[in-house]
Write a protein that holds these residues in place. Structure first.
Motif, PDB file in Angstrom:
ATOM      1  N   UNK A 112       0.835  -1.206   0.000  1.00  0.00           N
ATOM      2  CA  UNK A 112       0.000   0.000   0.000  1.00  0.00           C
ATOM      3  C   UNK A 112       0.869   1.255   0.000  1.00  0.00           C
ATOM      4  N   UNK A 113       1.876   1.301   0.891  1.00  0.00           N
ATOM      5  CA  UNK A 113       2.727   2.496   0.967  1.00  0.00           C
ATOM      6  C   UNK A 113       3.531   2.670  -0.309  1.00  0.00           C
ATOM      7  N   UNK A 114       3.973   1.564  -0.887  1.00  0.00           N
ATOM      8  CA  UNK A 114       4.768   1.672  -2.109  1.00  0.00           C
ATOM      9  C   UNK A 114       3.937   2.263  -3.252  1.00  0.00           C
ATOM     10  N   UNK A 115       2.696   1.836  -3.378  1.00  0.00           N
ATOM     11  CA  UNK A 115       1.822   2.363  -4.440  1.00  0.00           C
ATOM     12  C   UNK A 115       1.502   3.833  -4.190  1.00  0.00           C
ATOM     13  N   UNK A 116       1.141   4.164  -2.941  1.00  0.00           N
ATOM     14  CA  UNK A 116       0.757   5.544  -2.615  1.00  0.00           C
ATOM     15  C   UNK A 116       1.946   6.484  -2.782  1.00  0.00           C
ATOM     16  N   UNK A 117       3.102   6.085  -2.253  1.00  0.00           N
ATOM     17  CA  UNK A 117       4.252   6.997  -2.272  1.00  0.00           C
ATOM     18  C   UNK A 117       4.747   7.252  -3.693  1.00  0.00           C
ATOM     19  N   UNK A 118       4.998   6.192  -4.449  1.00  0.00           N
ATOM     20  CA  UNK A 118       5.575   6.388  -5.774  1.00  0.00           C
ATOM     21  C   UNK A 118       4.580   7.010  -6.747  1.00  0.00           C
ATOM     22  N   UNK A 119       3.298   6.763  -6.555  1.00  0.00           N
ATOM     23  CA  UNK A 119       2.305   7.449  -7.384  1.00  0.00           C
ATOM     24  C   UNK A 119       2.314   8.946  -7.112  1.00  0.00           C
ATOM     25  N   UNK A 120       2.364   9.322  -5.833  1.00  0.00           N
ATOM     26  CA  UNK A 120       2.386  10.746  -5.481  1.00  0.00           C
ATOM     27  C   UNK A 120       3.661  11.413  -5.968  1.00  0.00           C
ATOM     28  N   UNK A 121       4.796  10.697  -5.932  1.00  0.00           N
ATOM     29  CA  UNK A 121       6.047  11.294  -6.404  1.00  0.00           C
ATOM     30  C   UNK A 121       6.063  11.461  -7.919  1.00  0.00           C
ATOM     31  N   UNK A 122       5.493  10.503  -8.631  1.00  0.00           N
ATOM     32  CA  UNK A 122       5.380  10.664 -10.085  1.00  0.00           C
ATOM     33  C   UNK A 122       4.480  11.845 -10.442  1.00  0.00           C
ATOM     34  N   UNK A 123       3.442  12.038  -9.645  1.00  0.00           N
ATOM     35  CA  UNK A 123       2.557  13.173  -9.888  1.00  0.00           C
ATOM     36  C   UNK A 123       3.276  14.495  -9.657  1.00  0.00           C
ATOM     37  N   UNK A 124       3.944  14.608  -8.514  1.00  0.00           N
ATOM     38  CA  UNK A 124       4.490  15.913  -8.125  1.00  0.00           C
ATOM     39  C   UNK A 124       5.726  16.309  -8.921  1.00  0.00           C
TER      40      UNK A 124
END
Length: 635
Positions: A112-124
């Motif tokens: 869960x954390x891996x999906x949330x974190x890397x998705x948010x970093x790709x966005x930002x």
């Protein structure tokens, strides 16, 4: 409820960013990709905030199980070396580890954390900057907007590439560091968290002082009214500037519209620009549907495609800013009227709240039966100021606790961080509900201090979050970028405050799943043992500077008027100017209510944000905003 709490929170948290996006954005007028990008970035950040307490309680339960296994292994070893009497004397019954109600099984949180974190970093770092340039582009086609966005972000992405290559060279020059995929991930996370922590401390140092002061000053009606007058004077000038910019843009559009006939290839671009203009301007610019003759075509000078793109962007920005100032002006007027009514009713011996102006809409059942004039008087004139003062004192205590803990969280023997002490006391009794509530309230307070600053910050009208559906696409996406960059280091800093980050506390205990995704910062010891520990201490100086209003005074000296105190000459002049503006509107409003008004004026607060579903800015020719504009033009 294995994983049930996680699923419930994932669903419920979605409505918080959806509500904020509805308040600041506009679902019908803004591009779906802009809304989706902003909603997703806010949603991922709020997920981190709400799910992290569950991760903490699950980690404490797992640590309890490991601690219970240690006495058993020690007992088996002692059986070989000690007598039976000594073994029975030293043996201690392990504590019973009660599974928390929100326990999350192993293996779920890391994914869960891996999906949330890397998705948010790709966005930002990748998608949102590109979407910003795309949304603010004045191009007339999708390929044209994409080309403009790529050109504007070339320097932005090039900077990242240079930094990344520099890090690779630095690692290659040190043979003791093996260049692995896990190491590259750790370095990338460390770089992003370092950037976020740098900005986080600045915003947190401001919010820890400003939030309690804001509620304390909200209990002072005289202060609020004077500051509202000050805002009215500033906003009146901004509104005039926005109207001038709008007039200049419309004048250029009119000139271009006259020069290009319907048979010209650029006519499609002109029609696109006209659709972004107010309806009354569009009606005035309608020209006969005839093609220009060859002689007229050769004599005229036509604008270039690039100049039309620039004009298109200018019209969009001018229309957005014009609409924002109109809505802000109407809201500020209502606030000023209300504060003046409160000051007048404080000496009312009948204890009944009397409004200066009547609402055109009848009150609802809540205001008719529950929020009566008597209750309104006691709340506005007596209870509200005391409630705000008590809340300000409570927030001040929390701010002091945060500042103290930020300066002492690296000390584990003895434990000096107040939040670490609270969590360890609850951990000794395995009170998981208290642990989760304490973690959530602490993170929530930190987020309020940081996010409120993000929502209130204003950078030369270039980035500005305006409520009532008036925020432009660029500001929405920029706020999503800030959220994604600030939330991970904020939560990592919180884990350091409660001594759940082993890379900072250097304790022999299992880490949270969130910390394991962040990677071992010991790979970069100068960051883990230096920057992450000592840089947050700067928050003390920032809090002192905020309390002394150093930033406000500097902006005032640079020519950006800020409210300091009425003893300041510039502040007092603007307060008097704003009081005179409000007085004129009050006189006009009283005259209108006395002699009647044939127009349909919407007085509800929701009415200020209702924009028409078309491509042009809101047409408020029959609304309250143009009534006030007409009045000030006459005066």
């Amino acid at each position: 409820m294995s994983g049930g709490a996680l699923g419930i929170e994932i669903v419920l948290v979605f409505f918080l960013p959806l509500f904020l996006l509805h308040r600041y954005g506009h679902f019908r007028k803004q591009h779906p990709l802009v809304l989706f990008g902003t909603l997703l970035s806010w949603y991922l950040c709020f997920l981190i905030v709400f799910i992290l307490p569950l991760d903490v309680s699950t980690t404490i339960y797992n640590q309890c199980k490991i601690d219970n296994e240690k006495p058993r292994s020690l007992t088996m070893l002692s059986l070989r070396r000690m007598t039976c009497a000594a073994v029975s004397f030293n043996y201690s019954t392990p504590k019973v580890c009660h599974k928390p109600w929100s326990y999350i099984p192993d293996g779920i949180l890391p994914v869960f954390w891996r999906v949330v974190y890397w998705t948010s970093q790709c966005l930002t770092w990748l998608l949102l900057p590109f979407m910003q340039s795309y949304a603010s582009s004045g191009g007339f086609s999708i390929p044209g907007k994409i080309k403009t966005a790529l050109i504007e972000n070339a320097i932005y992405y090039g900077t990242y590439l240079v930094i990344f290559c520099s890090l690779l060279i630095y690692l290659a020059a040190h043979p003791q560091w093996q260049l692995t995929w896990q190491g590259l991930q750790t370095i990338s996370i460390a770089a992003a968290n370092t950037w976020g922590l740098f900005l986080l401390v600045l915003l947190l140092g401001y919010g820890l002082v400003e939030i309690p002061c804001l509620y304390w000053n909200s209990s002072r009606h005289g202060y609020l009214l004077a500051k509202t007058y000050f805002k009215a004077a500033k906003l009146s000038k901004e509104k005039s500037d926005a109207e001038e910019n709008m007039d200049d843009a419309m004048e250029e559009v009119a000139n271009v519209n006259e020069s290009i006939g319907y048979g010209h290839p650029l006519r499609i671009s002109i029609d696109t620009i006209l659709r972004k203009c107010p309806m009354e301007i569009q009606e005035k610019m309608v020209r006969p549907n005839t093609e220009d003759s060859e002689e007229e075509s050769t004599q005229r000078t036509y604008p270039s495609k690039r100049s039309l793109v620039k004009l298109h962007k200018q019209v969009i920005c001018a229309g957005q800013r014009h609409s924002q100032t109109q809505v802000q002006w109407a809201i500020l007027l209502e606030e000023a009227f209300h504060l003046e009514d409160v000051c007048k009713n404080e000496t009312n011996t009948s204890h009944q709240f009397v409004h200066s102006f009547l609402s055109s809409q009848p009150p609802g059942w809540l205001g008719k039966y529950l929020y009566t004039p008597t209750i309104e008087w006691y709340w506005e004139c007596v209870l509200r100021q005391w409630c705000y003062r008590m809340l300000a004192l409570l927030l001040s205590l929390l701010s002091v606790a945060v500042v103290w803990s930020e300066c002492t969280f690296f000390s584990t023997h003895p434990v000096l961080s107040l939040f670490a002490i609270f969590i360890q006391l609850a951990e000794s009794d395995y009170n998981y509900l208290y642990i989760e509530m304490a973690c959530f309230l602490t993170i929530l307070f930190l987020c309020v201090c940081v996010y409120s600053t993000v929502f209130r910050i204003r950078v030369f009208n270039y980035y500005y979050l305006v409520p009532h559906h008036q925020t432009d696409a660029y500001s929405l996406l920029f706020s999503g970028m800030l959220f994604c960059r600030l939330t991970p280091p904020l939560c990592l800093n919180f884990l350091g405050l409660i001594h759940m980050d082993a890379s900072i506390s250097h304790q022999q205990r299992i880490e949270t799943a969130y910390t394991t995704i962040m990677g071992s910062m010991r790979l970069l010891s100068f960051i883990a043992d230096g920057f992450y520990i000592y840089y947050p201490m700067l928050i003390v100086l920032l809090c002192i500077a905020t309390y002394c209003s150093l930033g406000t005074r500097c902006l005032n000296l640079l020519g950006f008027p800020q409210y300091i105190s009425q003893s300041d000459d510039l502040t007092s002049e603007l307060v008097e100017e704003g009081r005179e503006l409000i007085r004129r509107v009050t006189v006009f409003q009283g005259w209108r209510e006395r002699y009647g008004e044939q127009r349909n004026v919407r007085r509800s607060r929701n009415g200020y944000s209702e924009l028409k579903d078309n491509d042009s800015p809101s047409d408020n020719s029959d609304s309250e905003y143009d009534v006030y504009d007409h009045h000030f033009q006459q005066t």
